[in-house]
Write a protein that holds these residues in place. Structure first.
Motif, mmCIF file in Angstrom:
data_model
loop_
_atom_site.group_PDB
_atom_site.id
_atom_site.type_symbol
_atom_site.label_atom_id
_atom_site.label_comp_id
_atom_site.label_asym_id
_atom_site.label_seq_id
_atom_site.Cartn_x
_atom_site.Cartn_y
_atom_site.Cartn_z
ATOM 1 N N TYR A 166 0.837 -1.206 -0.063
ATOM 2 C CA TYR A 166 0.132 0.074 -0.076
ATOM 3 C C TYR A 166 0.809 1.340 0.033
ATOM 4 O O TYR A 166 0.618 2.227 -0.745
ATOM 5 N N PHE A 167 2.052 1.384 0.712
ATOM 6 C CA PHE A 167 2.610 2.570 0.967
ATOM 7 C C PHE A 167 3.722 2.933 -0.282
ATOM 8 O O PHE A 167 3.970 3.544 -0.481
ATOM 9 N N LEU A 168 4.101 1.501 -0.531
ATOM 10 C CA LEU A 168 5.320 1.437 -1.739
ATOM 11 C C LEU A 168 4.583 1.975 -2.834
ATOM 12 O O LEU A 168 4.987 2.769 -3.839
ATOM 13 N N SER A 169 3.295 1.602 -3.272
ATOM 14 C CA SER A 169 2.685 1.809 -4.291
ATOM 15 C C SER A 169 2.461 3.427 -4.771
ATOM 16 O O SER A 169 1.994 3.674 -5.873
ATOM 17 N N ASP A 170 2.705 4.101 -3.969
ATOM 18 C CA ASP A 170 2.537 5.596 -4.401
ATOM 19 C C ASP A 170 4.052 6.276 -4.299
ATOM 20 O O ASP A 170 3.928 7.656 -4.357
ATOM 21 N N MET A 171 4.956 5.476 -4.136
ATOM 22 C CA MET A 171 6.269 6.259 -3.925
ATOM 23 C C MET A 171 7.093 6.327 -5.303
ATOM 24 O O MET A 171 8.031 7.088 -5.482
ATOM 25 N N SER A 172 6.842 5.449 -6.159
ATOM 26 C CA SER A 172 7.511 5.570 -7.563
ATOM 27 C C SER A 172 6.910 4.643 -8.498
ATOM 28 O O SER A 172 5.938 3.770 -8.069
ATOM 29 N N GLY A 173 6.996 4.749 -9.885
ATOM 30 C CA GLY A 173 6.407 3.887 -10.676
ATOM 31 C C GLY A 173 7.620 2.767 -11.188
ATOM 32 O O GLY A 173 7.135 1.944 -12.321
ATOM 33 N N ASP A 174 8.733 2.804 -10.625
ATOM 34 C CA ASP A 174 9.670 1.960 -11.064
ATOM 35 C C ASP A 174 9.757 0.645 -9.947
ATOM 36 O O ASP A 174 10.014 0.806 -8.952
ATOM 37 N N LEU A 175 9.277 -0.607 -10.454
ATOM 38 C CA LEU A 175 9.131 -1.495 -9.773
ATOM 39 C C LEU A 175 10.676 -2.085 -9.025
ATOM 40 O O LEU A 175 10.531 -2.605 -7.811
ATOM 41 N N ASN A 176 11.697 -1.889 -9.744
ATOM 42 C CA ASN A 176 12.861 -2.340 -9.126
ATOM 43 C C ASN A 176 13.173 -1.445 -8.036
ATOM 44 O O ASN A 176 13.552 -1.968 -6.858
ATOM 45 N N ARG A 177 12.901 -0.219 -8.244
ATOM 46 C CA ARG A 177 13.049 0.914 -7.021
ATOM 47 C C ARG A 177 12.359 0.646 -5.796
ATOM 48 O O ARG A 177 12.937 0.627 -4.691
ATOM 49 N N LEU A 178 11.127 0.207 -6.235
ATOM 50 C CA LEU A 178 10.011 -0.177 -4.961
ATOM 51 C C LEU A 178 10.320 -1.333 -4.249
ATOM 52 O O LEU A 178 10.439 -1.317 -2.906
ATOM 53 N N GLU A 179 10.825 -2.198 -5.056
ATOM 54 C CA GLU A 179 11.324 -3.568 -4.429
ATOM 55 C C GLU A 179 12.556 -3.489 -3.522
ATOM 56 O O GLU A 179 12.783 -4.149 -2.562
ATOM 57 N N SER A 180 13.506 -2.564 -3.889
ATOM 58 C CA SER A 180 14.640 -2.289 -3.075
ATOM 59 C C SER A 180 14.277 -1.489 -1.911
ATOM 60 O O SER A 180 14.790 -1.900 -0.772
ATOM 61 N N ILE A 181 13.344 -0.568 -2.102
ATOM 62 C CA ILE A 181 12.994 0.191 -0.838
ATOM 63 C C ILE A 181 12.155 -0.634 0.158
ATOM 64 O O ILE A 181 12.343 -0.556 1.149
ATOM 65 N N GLY A 182 11.343 -1.604 -0.644
ATOM 66 C CA GLY A 182 10.356 -2.723 0.461
ATOM 67 C C GLY A 182 11.266 -3.575 1.147
ATOM 68 O O GLY A 182 10.853 -4.192 2.247
ATOM 69 N N GLN A 183 12.502 -3.982 1.147
ATOM 70 C CA GLN A 183 13.503 -4.566 1.680
ATOM 71 C C GLN A 183 14.181 -3.997 2.809
ATOM 72 O O GLN A 183 15.215 -4.604 3.463
ATOM 73 N N ASP A 184 14.325 -2.678 2.772
ATOM 74 C CA ASP A 184 15.124 -1.687 3.566
ATOM 75 C C ASP A 184 14.664 -1.786 4.949
ATOM 76 O O ASP A 184 13.308 -1.617 5.192
ATOM 77 N N LYS A 185 15.292 -2.179 6.142
ATOM 78 C CA LYS A 185 14.891 -2.379 7.385
ATOM 79 C C LYS A 185 14.060 -1.201 7.943
ATOM 80 O O LYS A 185 13.227 -0.924 8.891
ATOM 81 N N ASP A 186 14.850 0.043 7.715
ATOM 82 C CA ASP A 186 14.116 1.271 8.012
ATOM 83 C C ASP A 186 12.536 1.428 7.511
ATOM 84 O O ASP A 186 11.733 2.002 7.947
ATOM 85 N N PHE A 187 12.588 1.005 6.346
ATOM 86 C CA PHE A 187 11.323 1.323 5.614
ATOM 87 C C PHE A 187 10.386 0.433 6.201
ATOM 88 O O PHE A 187 9.070 0.631 6.721
ATOM 89 N N LEU A 188 10.648 -0.848 6.685
ATOM 90 C CA LEU A 188 9.901 -1.812 7.316
ATOM 91 C C LEU A 188 9.437 -1.479 8.771
ATOM 92 O O LEU A 188 8.191 -1.610 9.231
ATOM 93 N N ALA A 189 10.398 -0.714 9.317
ATOM 94 C CA ALA A 189 9.942 -0.201 10.722
ATOM 95 C C ALA A 189 9.083 1.086 10.598
ATOM 96 O O ALA A 189 8.046 0.976 11.320
#
Length: 325
Positions: free
Chosen positions: A191-214
């Motif tokens: 839900y939160f990733l889907s508004d951050m970028s249109g590049d799936l590779n970038r979203l997947e990278s952010i989505g694995q960041d421990k600070d983002f998960l927190a």
């Protein structure tokens, strides 16, 4: 992004690029612009791959040239990522040296087109831009520049005037949301990733960041608390978020994610998501959601001003409790 997906998601750009390839009229410089949810990186890479596709049209993904590019074998390609900070003079000097006339003349494979990408080109300062203007004006033979921006008004006029500008189409949030879930991300992160970028590779990278998960954990706790009561929501802000999130990156993710949620309440969007019931539940709180969203958006814009995270959360709490500051 493959050929079919490129045509489906960016039909206008696909038509322009296909016509340019078939008529052998490739521009010396493209400036791709649009909302942050446009696939800037993936579209840029697809253009670069297309330039040397043996089909003579949009990248087929099957010829030897396409296979090499997709495998990361790209000797005639260079990328500068302005999304991670200001583009420095050294970046432009390295780029200029790579594609200097003498370097190009020494190349043995003259049939190969060369290209470079500058993501978020609005992060080029005036003094740095001056170093690359001549390079844009008089590129080496067979060299194409691909610049991108989600804020075209900030791109220097001297750069814009040397590029063919093409508006990209934003990727629908529900499309990104479902793609991310298919790729293994949970519903909350998607839900939160889907508004951050249109590049799936970038979203997947952010989505694995421990600070983002927190950050997502704190956002989820807030929404669940907000569904119970305003007081519970304020308690969550001052405990779960204020105590556990550290650093400007987390703060901005939190502001941005919460602003997206409140905007969904205002326009009743986001009902494709795990927070559908919550968004509908608060449909009568539009005025409150509007005030909260304005505060959060301003906080993102002023993030370099060292504003107190706890102070912003306290102000948000007053809005939720209908208390004037």
């Amino acid at each position: 992004m493959d050929r079919d997906e490129f045509i489906k998601l960016e039909p206008r750009l696909a038509t322009i690029l296909q016509n340019a390839m078939e008529n052998k009229r490739i521009s010396q410089a493209y400036l791709l612009f649009g909302s942050p949810r446009c696939p800037f990186e993936e579209a840029s890479l697809f253009i670069a791959q297309t330039l040397n596709c043996e089909s003579g049209s949009l990248a087929c993904g099957k010829c030897d040239s396409c296979k090499r590019f997709m495998a990361g074998v790209r000797p005639d390609f260079y990328l500068i990522d302005g999304r991670i900070g200001l583009i420095k003079k050294d970046d432009i000097i390295t780029l200029r040296d790579k594609y200097s006339m003498s370097s190009v003349e020494n190349k043995k494979v003259s049939s190969q087109r060369m290209s470079y990408v500058i993501l978020q080109a609005d992060n080029i300062l005036q003094k740095v831009a001056n170093a690359m203007l001549k390079f844009l004006e008089e590129p080496a033979p067979g060299l194409t520049a691909i610049l991108t921006t989600s804020n075209i008004e900030r791109v220097l006029p001297t750069i814009r005037s040397r590029c063919e500008e093409i508006r990209l189409e934003a990727i629908p949030r529900d499309y990104l949301y479902n793609k991310l879930i298919t790729d293994g991300f949970n519903h909350e992160n998607s839900y939160f990733l889907s508004d951050m970028s249109g590049d799936l590779n970038r979203l997947e990278s952010i989505g694995q960041d421990k600070d983002f998960l927190a950050t997502v954990l704190a956002l989820d706790k807030f929404i669940k608390a907000y569904d119970k009561s305003n007081k519970e929501a304020v308690f969550s802000l001052m405990n779960d978020a204020a105590d556990r999130l550290k650093g400007s990156t987390c703060y901005n993710w939190f502001y941005g994610g919460l602003s997206r949620y409140f905007k969904d309440i205002m326009v009743q969007d986001g009902q494709f998501s795990v927070y559908k019931d919550s968004i509908v539940k608060h449909s009568c709180d539009i005025e409150k959601a509007s005030k909260a969203s304005v505060l959060l958006d301003e906080s993102v814009k002023e993030s370099n001003a060292n504003m107190s995270f706890t102070g912003i959360l306290a102000r948000l709490g007053l809005i939720l409790l209908n208390v004037k500051e």
